[in-house]
Design a protein around this motif. Structure first.
Motif, PDB file in Angstrom:
ATOM      1  N   ARG A  48       0.603  -1.079   0.088  1.00 46.95           N
ATOM      2  CA  ARG A  48       0.026   0.075  -0.076  1.00 46.95           C
ATOM      3  C   ARG A  48       0.749   1.204   0.030  1.00 46.95           C
ATOM      4  N   THR A  49       0.478   2.254  -0.852  1.00 39.62           N
ATOM      5  CA  THR A  49       1.085   3.534  -0.872  1.00 39.62           C
ATOM      6  C   THR A  49       0.113   4.457  -0.681  1.00 39.62           C
ATOM      7  N   LYS A  50       0.443   5.449   0.132  1.00 36.56           N
ATOM      8  CA  LYS A  50      -0.757   6.523   0.643  1.00 36.56           C
ATOM      9  C   LYS A  50       0.295   7.855   1.141  1.00 36.56           C
ATOM     10  N   SER A  51      -0.410   8.606   0.206  1.00 37.42           N
ATOM     11  CA  SER A  51       0.180  10.257   0.564  1.00 37.42           C
ATOM     12  C   SER A  51      -0.830  11.035   1.492  1.00 37.42           C
ATOM     13  N   ILE A  52      -0.181  11.792   2.377  1.00 40.97           N
ATOM     14  CA  ILE A  52      -0.901  12.465   3.110  1.00 40.97           C
ATOM     15  C   ILE A  52      -0.153  13.988   3.280  1.00 40.97           C
ATOM     16  N   VAL A  53      -1.124  14.927   3.864  1.00 40.89           N
ATOM     17  CA  VAL A  53      -0.590  16.218   3.988  1.00 40.89           C
ATOM     18  C   VAL A  53      -1.015  16.455   5.557  1.00 40.89           C
ATOM     19  N   PRO A  54       0.090  16.364   6.504  1.00 43.91           N
ATOM     20  CA  PRO A  54      -0.076  16.185   7.826  1.00 43.91           C
ATOM     21  C   PRO A  54      -0.867  17.619   8.369  1.00 43.91           C
ATOM     22  N   ALA A  55      -1.920  17.731   8.831  1.00 46.37           N
ATOM     23  CA  ALA A  55      -2.441  18.830   9.233  1.00 46.37           C
ATOM     24  C   ALA A  55      -2.119  19.525  10.738  1.00 46.37           C
ATOM     25  N   PHE A  56      -2.007  20.485  10.844  1.00 46.59           N
ATOM     26  CA  PHE A  56      -1.785  21.266  12.057  1.00 46.59           C
ATOM     27  C   PHE A  56      -3.016  20.915  13.059  1.00 46.59           C
ATOM     28  N   MET A  57      -2.356  20.469  14.157  1.00 44.50           N
ATOM     29  CA  MET A  57      -3.181  19.967  15.412  1.00 44.50           C
ATOM     30  C   MET A  57      -2.238  19.888  16.647  1.00 44.50           C
ATOM     31  N   SER A  58      -2.853  19.595  17.582  1.00 44.73           N
ATOM     32  CA  SER A  58      -2.129  19.202  18.848  1.00 44.73           C
ATOM     33  C   SER A  58      -2.109  17.932  19.209  1.00 44.73           C
ATOM     34  N   LEU A  59      -1.333  17.522  19.944  1.00 42.89           N
ATOM     35  CA  LEU A  59      -1.022  16.020  20.472  1.00 42.89           C
ATOM     36  C   LEU A  59      -2.299  15.403  20.671  1.00 42.89           C
ATOM     37  N   ASP A  60      -3.175  16.170  21.540  1.00 45.32           N
ATOM     38  CA  ASP A  60      -4.428  15.584  22.146  1.00 45.32           C
ATOM     39  C   ASP A  60      -5.422  15.409  21.010  1.00 45.32           C
ATOM     40  N   ASP A  61      -5.371  16.149  19.936  1.00 45.00           N
ATOM     41  CA  ASP A  61      -6.275  16.052  18.804  1.00 45.00           C
ATOM     42  C   ASP A  61      -5.854  14.813  17.895  1.00 45.00           C
ATOM     43  N   ALA A  62      -4.519  14.726  17.725  1.00 46.75           N
ATOM     44  CA  ALA A  62      -3.954  13.529  17.110  1.00 46.75           C
ATOM     45  C   ALA A  62      -4.358  12.570  17.609  1.00 46.75           C
ATOM     46  N   ILE A  63      -4.169  12.234  19.095  1.00 44.48           N
ATOM     47  CA  ILE A  63      -4.288  10.938  19.689  1.00 44.48           C
ATOM     48  C   ILE A  63      -5.978  10.645  19.375  1.00 44.48           C
ATOM     49  N   ALA A  64      -6.802  11.729  19.640  1.00 49.67           N
ATOM     50  CA  ALA A  64      -8.274  11.262  19.365  1.00 49.67           C
ATOM     51  C   ALA A  64      -8.524  10.841  17.976  1.00 49.67           C
ATOM     52  N   LYS A  65      -7.977  11.596  16.859  1.00 50.54           N
ATOM     53  CA  LYS A  65      -7.985  11.097  15.561  1.00 50.54           C
ATOM     54  C   LYS A  65      -7.602   9.695  15.566  1.00 50.54           C
ATOM     55  N   MET A  66      -6.389   9.481  16.002  1.00 48.30           N
ATOM     56  CA  MET A  66      -5.917   8.082  15.823  1.00 48.30           C
ATOM     57  C   MET A  66      -6.682   7.143  16.361  1.00 48.30           C
ATOM     58  N   GLU A  67      -7.356   7.308  17.563  1.00 52.41           N
ATOM     59  CA  GLU A  67      -8.267   6.338  18.284  1.00 52.41           C
ATOM     60  C   GLU A  67      -9.547   6.255  17.312  1.00 52.41           C
ATOM     61  N   LEU A  68     -10.049   7.359  16.916  1.00 55.52           N
ATOM     62  CA  LEU A  68     -11.347   7.390  16.232  1.00 55.52           C
ATOM     63  C   LEU A  68     -11.038   6.494  14.823  1.00 55.52           C
ATOM     64  N   LEU A  69      -9.849   6.511  14.213  1.00 52.60           N
ATOM     65  CA  LEU A  69      -9.800   5.628  13.100  1.00 52.60           C
ATOM     66  C   LEU A  69      -9.117   4.238  13.218  1.00 52.60           C
ATOM     67  N   ASP A  70      -9.224   4.069  14.497  1.00 54.92           N
ATOM     68  CA  ASP A  70      -8.492   2.613  15.081  1.00 54.92           C
ATOM     69  C   ASP A  70      -7.310   2.297  14.307  1.00 54.92           C
ATOM     70  N   HIS A  71      -6.314   3.290  14.359  1.00 50.93           N
ATOM     71  CA  HIS A  71      -4.925   2.995  13.682  1.00 50.93           C
ATOM     72  C   HIS A  71      -4.068   2.852  15.003  1.00 50.93           C
ATOM     73  N   ASP A  72      -2.955   2.367  14.776  1.00 53.84           N
ATOM     74  CA  ASP A  72      -1.657   2.494  15.790  1.00 53.84           C
ATOM     75  C   ASP A  72      -0.715   3.630  15.742  1.00 53.84           C
TER      76      ASP A  72
END
Length: 178
Positions: A125-149
Motif C-alpha cells: 500500500r502507498t498513501k500520500s498525506i498532508v499532515p494537518a496542524f493540530m495538538s497532540l491530544d487532537d492527534a491521539i483522538a483522531k488516531m483512536e477514532l480511525l482505530d490506527h496504531d
C-alpha cells in the motif's frame, strides 16, 4: 444512514444484511449520523475466519473498525461494540477537556484503499498525506477514532511533523522530527 454491504468470497444474505443494518442503527444514539451518510461494510471469508470491515464517513468523523472471528455474526457484534467504544472514549475525552477543540466539529479526510494480497517483500500500500496542524491530544483522538496504531500530523506548537503511536505496553509514544 445508508448501508452499502459488499461480500468477498461470500454471498450477503438478507439475514446478514438485516443484522448489520439493525446493529448500525444503534450508533445513532451515540453519534450524529445523517441520513445521507453511507456506511461501507466489507465482509470477507477466509478458510479459517470471517472478517468484517466497517467504515462510516460522517461530516464529524470517520468511524472505522475491522474484526475477524470464526463466526460472522460474532464478528458483526464485536465490530459494532468496537465502534461504540471508540465513540464513547472520544466523547469522554472531549468532555473532560471542557474546551471544545476543533476535533469536536471537524475531522480529517482519509482515503481508504483495499488491501491486496501480497508477497512478503512486496509493497502492499502507498498513501500520500498532508499532515494537518493540530495538538497532540487532537492527534491521539483522531488516531483512536480511525482505530490506527499511529498517526502523522504537524504539531501546532513546534510546527514540525510528528508521529504519535499506541504502545504495546499501554499509553502512547511520540516521535518528533528535527
Amino acid at each position: 444512514m445508508k448501508v452499502n454491504i459488499t461480500g468477498k468470497n461470500i454471498t450477503v444474505t438478507q439475514a446478514i444484511a438485516d443484522k448489520i443494518n439493525k446493529k448500525l442503527a444503534i450508533l445513532n444514539k451515540y453519534f450524529i449520523i445523517d441520513d445521507e451518510d453511507t456506511a461501507s461494510v466489507l465482509i470477507r471469508t477466509y478458510p479459517d475466519k470471517q472478517k468484517i470491515e466497517v467504515t462510516i464517513p460522517t461530516k464529524f468523523a470517520i468511524l472505522r473498525t475491522e474484526v475477524a472471528d470464526d463466526d460472522l455474526y460474532k464478528a458483526i457484534d464485536r465490530a459494532i461494540d468496537k465502534l461504540e467504544d471508540q465513540i464513547r472514549r472520544q466523547k469522554t475525552r472531549i468532555e473532560k477537556k471542557k474546551n471544545h477543540s476543533p476535533l469536536s466539529e471537524a475531522f480529517i479526510d482519509v482515503e481508504l484503499y483495499e488491501d491486496a494480497p501480497a508477497d512478503e517483500d512486496e509493497l502492499v500500500r502507498t498513501k500520500s498525506i498532508v499532515p494537518a496542524f493540530m495538538s497532540l491530544d487532537d492527534a491521539i483522538a483522531k488516531m483512536e477514532l480511525l482505530d490506527h496504531d499511529f498517526f502523522i500530523y504537524t504539531d501546532d506548537e513546534t510546527r514540525k511533523i510528528a508521529v504519535v503511536y499506541r504502545r504495546r505496553e499501554g499509553g502512547y509514544g511520540l516521535i518528533e522530527t528535527e
